[in-house]
Motif scaffolding. Sequence first.
Motif, PDB file in Angstrom:
ATOM      1  N   LYS A 151      56.750 -96.906  86.759  1.00  2.00           N
ATOM      2  CA  LYS A 151      57.388 -98.198  87.015  1.00  2.00           C
ATOM      3  C   LYS A 151      58.705 -98.347  86.244  1.00  2.00           C
ATOM      4  CE  LYS A 151      56.672-103.182  87.159  1.00  2.00           C
ATOM      5  NZ  LYS A 151      58.008-103.466  86.591  1.00  2.00           N
ATOM      6  N   GLU A 152      58.748 -97.873  85.016  1.00  2.00           N
ATOM      7  CA  GLU A 152      59.988 -98.027  84.235  1.00  2.00           C
ATOM      8  C   GLU A 152      61.114 -97.183  84.816  1.00  2.00           C
ATOM      9  OE1 GLU A 152      59.716 -95.601  80.273  1.00  2.00           O
ATOM     10  OE2 GLU A 152      57.722 -96.395  80.728  1.00  2.00           O
ATOM     11  N   GLU A 153      60.771 -96.077  85.494  1.00  4.85           N
ATOM     12  CA  GLU A 153      61.792 -95.271  86.160  1.00  4.85           C
ATOM     13  C   GLU A 153      62.326 -95.997  87.390  1.00  4.85           C
ATOM     14  OE1 GLU A 153      60.528 -90.697  85.109  1.00  4.85           O
ATOM     15  OE2 GLU A 153      59.335 -91.758  86.607  1.00  4.85           O
ATOM     16  N   ILE A 154      61.430 -96.656  88.113  1.00  4.40           N
ATOM     17  CA  ILE A 154      61.856 -97.479  89.250  1.00  4.40           C
ATOM     18  C   ILE A 154      62.766 -98.595  88.761  1.00  4.40           C
ATOM     19  CG2 ILE A 154      61.083 -99.080  91.043  1.00  4.40           C
ATOM     20  CD1 ILE A 154      60.484 -96.219  91.731  1.00  4.40           C
ATOM     21  N   ASP A 155      62.423 -99.209  87.646  1.00  7.66           N
ATOM     22  CA  ASP A 155      63.241-100.287  87.084  1.00  7.66           C
ATOM     23  C   ASP A 155      64.631 -99.770  86.703  1.00  7.66           C
ATOM     24  OD1 ASP A 155      61.158-102.052  87.396  1.00  7.66           O
ATOM     25  OD2 ASP A 155      60.445-101.874  85.325  1.00  7.66           O
ATOM     26  N   ALA A 156      64.700 -98.535  86.169  1.00 11.72           N
ATOM     27  CA  ALA A 156      65.986 -97.957  85.782  1.00 11.72           C
ATOM     28  C   ALA A 156      66.869 -97.719  87.005  1.00 11.72           C
ATOM     29  CB  ALA A 156      65.759 -96.651  85.026  1.00 11.72           C
ATOM     30  N   ILE A 157      66.259 -97.267  88.082  1.00 10.34           N
ATOM     31  CA  ILE A 157      67.016 -97.033  89.321  1.00 10.34           C
ATOM     32  C   ILE A 157      67.493 -98.365  89.899  1.00 10.34           C
ATOM     33  CG2 ILE A 157      66.891 -96.114  91.670  1.00 10.34           C
ATOM     34  CD1 ILE A 157      64.799 -94.096  90.606  1.00 10.34           C
ATOM     35  N   LYS A 158      66.646 -99.375  89.835  1.00  9.63           N
ATOM     36  CA  LYS A 158      67.041-100.710  90.309  1.00  9.63           C
ATOM     37  C   LYS A 158      68.192-101.267  89.478  1.00  9.63           C
ATOM     38  CE  LYS A 158      62.668-102.403  92.283  1.00  9.63           C
ATOM     39  NZ  LYS A 158      61.590-103.416  92.122  1.00  9.63           N
ATOM     40  N   ALA A 159      68.159-101.013  88.173  1.00  7.88           N
ATOM     41  CA  ALA A 159      69.210-101.500  87.285  1.00  7.88           C
ATOM     42  C   ALA A 159      70.556-100.884  87.631  1.00  7.88           C
ATOM     43  CB  ALA A 159      68.845-101.202  85.834  1.00  7.88           C
ATOM     44  N   LYS A 160      70.523 -99.693  88.225  1.00  6.08           N
ATOM     45  CA  LYS A 160      71.747 -99.018  88.666  1.00  6.08           C
ATOM     46  C   LYS A 160      72.223 -99.570  90.006  1.00  6.08           C
ATOM     47  CE  LYS A 160      74.814 -95.602  88.888  1.00  6.08           C
ATOM     48  NZ  LYS A 160      75.966 -95.423  87.987  1.00  6.08           N
ATOM     49  N   GLY A 161      71.418-100.430  90.614  1.00 10.72           N
ATOM     50  CA  GLY A 161      71.759-100.979  91.925  1.00 10.72           C
ATOM     51  C   GLY A 161      70.923-100.410  93.046  1.00 10.72           C
ATOM     52  N   GLY A 162      69.925 -99.624  92.682  1.00  5.68           N
ATOM     53  CA  GLY A 162      69.080 -98.994  93.686  1.00  5.68           C
ATOM     54  C   GLY A 162      68.156 -99.986  94.384  1.00  5.68           C
ATOM     55  N   VAL A 163      67.790 -99.620  95.600  1.00  5.97           N
ATOM     56  CA  VAL A 163      66.902-100.448  96.421  1.00  5.97           C
ATOM     57  C   VAL A 163      65.662 -99.632  96.779  1.00  5.97           C
ATOM     58  CG1 VAL A 163      66.684-101.758  98.560  1.00  5.97           C
ATOM     59  CG2 VAL A 163      68.899-101.626  97.404  1.00  5.97           C
ATOM     60  N   CYS A 164      64.501-100.220  96.626  1.00  2.46           N
ATOM     61  CA  CYS A 164      63.261 -99.543  97.027  1.00  2.46           C
ATOM     62  C   CYS A 164      63.139 -99.559  98.543  1.00  2.46           C
ATOM     63  CB  CYS A 164      62.048-100.246  96.416  1.00  2.46           C
ATOM     64  SG  CYS A 164      61.834 -99.941  94.659  1.00  2.46           S
ATOM     65  N   ALA A 165      62.736 -98.411  99.092  1.00  5.26           N
ATOM     66  CA  ALA A 165      62.556 -98.303 100.542  1.00  5.26           C
ATOM     67  C   ALA A 165      61.251 -97.595 100.847  1.00  5.26           C
ATOM     68  CB  ALA A 165      63.733 -97.549 101.163  1.00  5.26           C
ATOM     69  N   THR A 166      60.823 -97.743 102.075  1.00  5.95           N
ATOM     70  CA  THR A 166      59.579 -97.137 102.499  1.00  5.95           C
ATOM     71  C   THR A 166      59.807 -96.179 103.658  1.00  5.95           C
ATOM     72  OG1 THR A 166      57.373 -97.587 103.407  1.00  5.95           O
ATOM     73  CG2 THR A 166      59.133 -99.095 104.031  1.00  5.95           C
ATOM     74  N   LEU A 167      58.953 -95.174 103.746  1.00  2.00           N
ATOM     75  CA  LEU A 167      58.972 -94.241 104.880  1.00  2.00           C
ATOM     76  C   LEU A 167      57.734 -94.440 105.755  1.00  2.00           C
ATOM     77  CD1 LEU A 167      60.277 -91.034 103.075  1.00  2.00           C
ATOM     78  CD2 LEU A 167      61.458 -92.311 104.877  1.00  2.00           C
ATOM     79  N   GLY A 168      57.202 -95.646 105.719  1.00  2.00           N
ATOM     80  CA  GLY A 168      56.035 -95.949 106.539  1.00  2.00           C
ATOM     81  C   GLY A 168      54.805 -96.202 105.696  1.00  2.00           C
ATOM     82  N   LYS A 169      53.706 -96.413 106.351  1.00  2.00           N
ATOM     83  CA  LYS A 169      52.465 -96.780 105.666  1.00  2.00           C
ATOM     84  C   LYS A 169      51.734 -95.589 105.060  1.00  2.00           C
ATOM     85  CE  LYS A 169      51.744-100.878 108.544  1.00  2.00           C
ATOM     86  NZ  LYS A 169      50.835-101.567 109.485  1.00  2.00           N
ATOM     87  N   ARG A 170      52.120 -94.370 105.467  1.00  2.00           N
ATOM     88  CA  ARG A 170      51.460 -93.181 104.933  1.00  2.00           C
ATOM     89  C   ARG A 170      52.188 -92.695 103.683  1.00  2.00           C
ATOM     90  NH1 ARG A 170      51.913 -93.602 109.932  1.00  2.00           N
ATOM     91  NH2 ARG A 170      53.991 -92.649 109.920  1.00  2.00           N
ATOM     92  N   ILE A 171      51.445 -92.122 102.750  1.00  2.00           N
ATOM     93  CA  ILE A 171      52.047 -91.545 101.538  1.00  2.00           C
ATOM     94  C   ILE A 171      52.373 -90.081 101.814  1.00  2.00           C
ATOM     95  CG2 ILE A 171      51.686 -90.963  99.109  1.00  2.00           C
ATOM     96  CD1 ILE A 171      49.866 -93.387  98.896  1.00  2.00           C
ATOM     97  N   LEU A 172      53.643 -89.746 101.753  1.00  2.00           N
ATOM     98  CA  LEU A 172      54.095 -88.385 102.065  1.00  2.00           C
ATOM     99  C   LEU A 172      54.135 -87.515 100.812  1.00  2.00           C
ATOM    100  CD1 LEU A 172      57.063 -89.199 104.490  1.00  2.00           C
ATOM    101  CD2 LEU A 172      54.636 -88.895 105.033  1.00  2.00           C
TER     102      LEU A 172
END
Length: 240
Positions: free
Chosen positions: A198-219
């Motif tokens: 989660k803290e890595e996701i937060d770091a990417i968001k702090a850079k301006g990153g946006v979370c995205a999905t590739l569908g309901k399945r975990i690839l």
Amino acid sequence: MKKLFVEKICGEKITLNEEQSRHIAKSLRMRKGDMLTLCDGGGNDYGCIIDEITKSSVTLSVCYKQASETEPNIKVSLFQGVPKAAKMEDIIQKCVELGVYEITPVLTKRSVSRPEPKQAAAKRGRYGKISLEAAQQSGRGIVPEINEMASLETALSQCRAELIIVFYEGGGESLKSLIKSDIKSVAIFIGPEGGFEKEEIDAIKAKGGVCATLGKRILRTQTAPAAALSAIMLLTGNLE
């Protein structure tokens, strides 16, 4: 038409090195008078005809020069969490074929494979060869750069894309809503086998990153970048 990348193209006559000449004569079984496309790695294709084949060299004449028609109109930079075993080789091969602009292996907290500097340098040499072979096979106009392995912090500091996307099993926006037709550069972050913390996701968001999905399945980590690239290329008209 077969394509080979060469370091430099000057004048109307080109003599290939011994390795490339052997490949043309023995592997491709080409003959005098056959046509071949050479690429300077800068997005230009040179249509050439073989003038002479010897045991150690091949000489060609340049018939025409044109901009490569195979390069996407969007630059996609892949920041790939370092996976285990030979998965990175598969990722590089498929992503180069699909049109990636560059790839940076990223060490994350859940990366199991953590090569020493000498081992990482050797791997990078191998990765560069895979990128070259995939670029030639797929008719690319450039050979995508495989950058040095970096920490997530370093990778984020190097990122210069218009749009930064991180694919996260926790959900996010659809690519269709994020990718606009006029966008010129995108950076995509893919986690290793265990995903991002989660803290890595937060770091990417702090850079301006946006979370995205590739569908309901975990690839899987080696499937996600190919799926993401395919979707981005389709949405920007590069799979038509």
